[in-house]
Design a protein around this motif. Sequence first.
Motif: not given
Ligand code: AMP
Length: 417
Positions: A259, A281-283
């Motif tokens: 992660r 990645a959706l989440g």
């Molecule tokens: P993270 O906090 O990096 O684990 O992100 C969680 C989720 O937020 C990711 O799986 C994406 O779905 C979404 N996400 C993260 N960064 C972006 C971004 N720059 N633009 C759109 N969605 C994002």
Amino acid sequence: MAAKFSVPRGTFDVLPADSAARARIYLAAARAFESAGYKRIETPVFEDTEVFERGVGSSTDIVQKEMFTFEDQGGRSLTLRPEATASICRAYVEHGMHKLPQPVKLWCWGPFFRHERPQAGRHRQFHQIDLEAIGTDSPLADAEAIILLHDLLHELAVPGVELRLGSLGSIAERVAYREELVAYLRSREAELSDEVRARIDQNPLRAFDSDHEGTREVMRGAPTILDRLSDSDAEHFEAVKRLLDEAGVAYVLDPTLVRGLDYYTRTVFEFTSNALGAQSALGGGGRYDGLVAELGGPEVPAIGWAAGIERILLALDAPVEEAPLDAFIVAPESQRERALVVATEARRAGACVDLDLAGRSEKGQMKQADRSGADRAVILSDDGTARLRDMRTGADRPLDLDDIVGEIERERDEAGL
Ligand code: AMP
């Protein structure tokens, strides 16, 4: 005329046509999480930069290159929040939430900011739903958090969803494993990409993410953390897997799941969709047993995740129809003010009603009623009487204005709605 101004690169307007789909996600999330005992929290959009430096980790891409950081008039360094967990843990510590019955279960929804290269599904201002259970190390909490995101994606009918699951062990094992991995990478240094080589000491785990062929070959033989888990971490991981099996949540084990954030311990997971392109990645999220202490609080274990709203919308790729208006009111000149009285009374009684505010002729108002998608028109006459017109069939009958809502409800009952 060309617009003089447009939104900054990587940001976007949410126009009315897009908002029904977003509201649907919000309402489904709120219903699911509140009924599982999670309470909504809202933290500020900007915070002291140090909250994120400590809470996200100074070796992460987010802190090294993606934060929107600025100085305020008092010379303090502030940052637009790039993620929610650090802020929520800061709030947990600041408000002494460790004194509440544990775990404290929270969720939030809002905009987040990262200076990334904009592309489909990647923006500089995007929106996340976030869920955290702070104050328990029980595998039940890990499983509950994962099941809630799984079920939300299922309820929203997001296609092609896959869950990848791994464990990073506890901090002590992770440190020992990290040293082993650094030594392994050093022994094969010449085969690695420049970028991975430059960051061996800083962030060796990121080597698993590389798409450089030489690096990938090296990583195929690299030791994985799943082989190095302590008995208690392995047991914890077994329990999480068992609970997911019992809940009918399918997953793929991924020993190399990395992660982007530094603070994860034990469980890590990510939901992807094959309906998305490169940004699949959706989440995702995981356990972060050291973070609350890192932010000056007590030693408190926790688990959480974040999911991207724009990614979910992109994977769904289906317009959501808004509920139609019950009625549009059409009024001659003499009845314009009365039309608002009628609309207000009907709205107060729970009906969805609209009317013309722009001085259109009656013919123009009928056109407007048609365009609005309303099921019916309430047509006022100069003599104070009214008619109800079915917009689909054009059938028209007298209407008792005092009973407009009763009339709509009777019609709905007759249609079996
Ligand atoms: P993270 O906090 O990096 O684990 O992100 C969680 C989720 O937020 C990711 O799986 C994406 O779905 C979404 N996400 C993260 N960064 C972006 C971004 N720059 N633009 C759109 N969605 C994002």
